[in-house]
Design an enzyme around this catalytic site. Sequence first.
Site, PDB file in Angstrom:
ATOM      1  N   SER A   1       0.972  -1.169   0.014  1.00 32.21           N
ATOM      2  CA  SER A   1      -0.143   0.253   0.168  1.00 32.21           C
ATOM      3  C   SER A   1       0.908   1.209   0.066  1.00 32.21           C
ATOM      4  O   SER A   1       2.066   1.118   0.443  1.00 32.21           O
ATOM      5  CB  SER A   1      -0.806  -0.036   1.276  1.00 32.21           C
ATOM      6  OG  SER A   1      -1.505   1.192   1.368  1.00 32.21           O
TER       7      SER A   1
ATOM      8  N   TYR B   1      -1.844  -1.292  10.566  1.00 31.30           N
ATOM      9  CA  TYR B   1      -1.922  -1.407   9.077  1.00 31.30           C
ATOM     10  C   TYR B   1      -0.540  -0.796   8.406  1.00 31.30           C
ATOM     11  O   TYR B   1       0.288  -1.452   7.516  1.00 31.30           O
ATOM     12  CB  TYR B   1      -3.170  -0.601   8.424  1.00 31.30           C
ATOM     13  CG  TYR B   1      -3.265  -0.902   7.130  1.00 31.30           C
ATOM     14  CD1 TYR B   1      -4.044  -1.942   6.573  1.00 31.30           C
ATOM     15  CD2 TYR B   1      -2.929   0.115   6.261  1.00 31.30           C
ATOM     16  CE1 TYR B   1      -4.340  -2.408   5.115  1.00 31.30           C
ATOM     17  CE2 TYR B   1      -3.200  -0.081   4.834  1.00 31.30           C
ATOM     18  CZ  TYR B   1      -3.973  -1.144   4.379  1.00 31.30           C
ATOM     19  OH  TYR B   1      -3.964  -1.265   2.936  1.00 31.30           O
TER      20      TYR B   1
HETATM   21  P1  NAD Z   1     -11.433  -6.555   0.663  1.00 31.18           P
HETATM   22  O1  NAD Z   1     -11.925  -6.310   2.022  1.00 31.18           O
HETATM   23  O2  NAD Z   1     -12.247  -6.218  -0.590  1.00 31.18           O
HETATM   24  O3  NAD Z   1     -10.887  -7.980   0.265  1.00 31.18           O
HETATM   25  C1  NAD Z   1     -10.036  -8.515   1.135  1.00 31.18           C
HETATM   26  C2  NAD Z   1     -10.065  -9.942   0.906  1.00 31.18           C
HETATM   27  O4  NAD Z   1      -9.003 -10.811   1.775  1.00 31.18           O
HETATM   28  C3  NAD Z   1     -11.285 -10.746   0.982  1.00 31.18           C
HETATM   29  O5  NAD Z   1     -11.290 -11.621  -0.267  1.00 31.18           O
HETATM   30  C4  NAD Z   1     -11.509 -11.539   2.164  1.00 31.18           C
HETATM   31  O6  NAD Z   1     -12.063 -12.655   2.068  1.00 31.18           O
HETATM   32  C5  NAD Z   1      -9.855 -11.848   2.176  1.00 31.18           C
HETATM   33  N1  NAD Z   1      -9.344 -12.111   3.821  1.00 31.18           N
HETATM   34  C6  NAD Z   1      -9.580 -11.264   4.713  1.00 31.18           C
HETATM   35  N2  NAD Z   1      -8.965 -11.977   5.810  1.00 31.18           N
HETATM   36  C7  NAD Z   1      -8.643 -13.086   5.383  1.00 31.18           C
HETATM   37  C8  NAD Z   1      -8.065 -14.056   6.211  1.00 31.18           C
HETATM   38  N3  NAD Z   1      -7.698 -14.186   7.271  1.00 31.18           N
HETATM   39  N4  NAD Z   1      -7.675 -15.102   5.201  1.00 31.18           N
HETATM   40  C9  NAD Z   1      -7.796 -15.203   3.992  1.00 31.18           C
HETATM   41  N5  NAD Z   1      -8.592 -14.520   3.274  1.00 31.18           N
HETATM   42  C10 NAD Z   1      -8.903 -13.168   4.154  1.00 31.18           C
HETATM   43  O7  NAD Z   1     -10.093  -5.496   0.704  1.00 31.18           O
HETATM   44  P2  NAD Z   1      -9.228  -4.695  -0.531  1.00 31.18           P
HETATM   45  O8  NAD Z   1      -9.367  -3.489  -0.496  1.00 31.18           O
HETATM   46  O9  NAD Z   1      -9.261  -5.656  -1.728  1.00 31.18           O
HETATM   47  O10 NAD Z   1      -7.760  -5.252  -0.078  1.00 31.18           O
HETATM   48  C11 NAD Z   1      -6.760  -6.090  -0.541  1.00 31.18           C
HETATM   49  C12 NAD Z   1      -5.558  -5.674  -0.321  1.00 31.18           C
HETATM   50  O11 NAD Z   1      -5.267  -4.482  -1.078  1.00 31.18           O
HETATM   51  C13 NAD Z   1      -5.162  -5.696   1.088  1.00 31.18           C
HETATM   52  O12 NAD Z   1      -3.884  -6.144   1.452  1.00 31.18           O
HETATM   53  C14 NAD Z   1      -5.278  -4.249   1.379  1.00 31.18           C
HETATM   54  O13 NAD Z   1      -4.189  -3.947   2.467  1.00 31.18           O
HETATM   55  C15 NAD Z   1      -4.665  -3.639   0.022  1.00 31.18           C
HETATM   56  N6  NAD Z   1      -5.027  -2.256  -0.136  1.00 31.18           N
HETATM   57  C16 NAD Z   1      -5.913  -1.815  -0.443  1.00 31.18           C
HETATM   58  C17 NAD Z   1      -6.309  -0.489  -0.874  1.00 31.18           C
HETATM   59  C18 NAD Z   1      -7.737   0.065  -0.958  1.00 31.18           C
HETATM   60  O14 NAD Z   1      -7.928   1.235  -1.210  1.00 31.18           O
HETATM   61  N7  NAD Z   1      -8.704  -0.799  -0.928  1.00 31.18           N
HETATM   62  C19 NAD Z   1      -5.306   0.506  -0.985  1.00 31.18           C
HETATM   63  C20 NAD Z   1      -3.927  -0.161  -0.803  1.00 31.18           C
HETATM   64  C21 NAD Z   1      -3.903  -1.546  -0.534  1.00 31.18           C
END
Ligand code: NAD
Length: 256
Positions: free
Chosen positions: A139, A152
């Site tokens: 991120s 985080y």
């Molecule tokens: P999201 O909540 O849409 O999806 C998260 C996914 O992880 C889901 O499929 C969920 O079932 C799975 N998950 C959660 N806990 C879990 C566990 N213990 N074991 C297995 N699976 C698990 O989130 P997202 O926004 O798509 O985020 C995905 C990644 O991207 C994360 O690492 C997040 O930190 C990173 N990220 C997101 C953003 C954003 O703006 N959305 C920005 C930067 C980084």
Amino acid sequence: MSLQGKTALVTGSTSGIGLGIALTLAKAGANLVLNGFGDASAVIEQVKQYGGKVGHHPADVSDVAQIADMIAYAEREFGGVDILVNNAGIQHVDAVEDFPVESWDKIIAINLSSVFHSTRLCLPGMRAKGWGRIVNIASVHGLVGSSGKAAYVAAKHGVIGLTKVVGLETAASNVTCNAICPGWVLTPLVQKQIDDRAAQTGDLEQAKHDLLAEKQPSLEFVTPSQLGELTVFLCSEAGAQVRGAAWNIDGGWLAR
Ligand code: NAD
């Protein structure tokens, strides 16, 4: 770019960014091992449309034994993991002195330790095959801080550190390890933060705009498919000498 014959394991791919990356890798020809919570059947069908082999393993990546079981499943059913995308992640927002200890432990386990475990378990297979790609979804919070996100930000900085070390340890091989650092992407993880803001003002669109305006100069969200395309590039021959990088894709967040 064809990833035909390669198998990608994308953690947390039943939703959001992970799903977008899984779809883009499948479109590029890869077989997919999906992972994540919730009913995976609709997601499996979505990924299957590209014609590759698709499976789902429900491992909770905060549990080392379940990660090992998921990788053993990929080896048994798919002949191993060629592309590992460590994407699963959660968020909790609170000031440090109010931060629940259980939330800290959970975020470190899911967002950081799981990346170590899946990497150490997949690397021997990649080395044996003489090719591999590890893409860690970090991120912008792996490079800068924001108030309220102690666990985080600490975990994501850790992911970038780990990425550099694995990038160095694999530098003389055909295995690469890199991190992608997205800015705001409109997924359930971010929707919750928008909803929390809107709860105070009652205006969802304004909350969305304010969230972007604070950090992301483009005032537009990064999309999961853009992150998927960057992942495909890192898997390509053109990306073979990108090693240990933390590649931001953030609408200008880090440029100011
Ligand atoms: P999201 O909540 O849409 O999806 C998260 C996914 O992880 C889901 O499929 C969920 O079932 C799975 N998950 C959660 N806990 C879990 C566990 N213990 N074991 C297995 N699976 C698990 O989130 P997202 O926004 O798509 O985020 C995905 C990644 O991207 C994360 O690492 C997040 O930190 C990173 N990220 C997101 C953003 C954003 O703006 N959305 C920005 C930067 C980084």
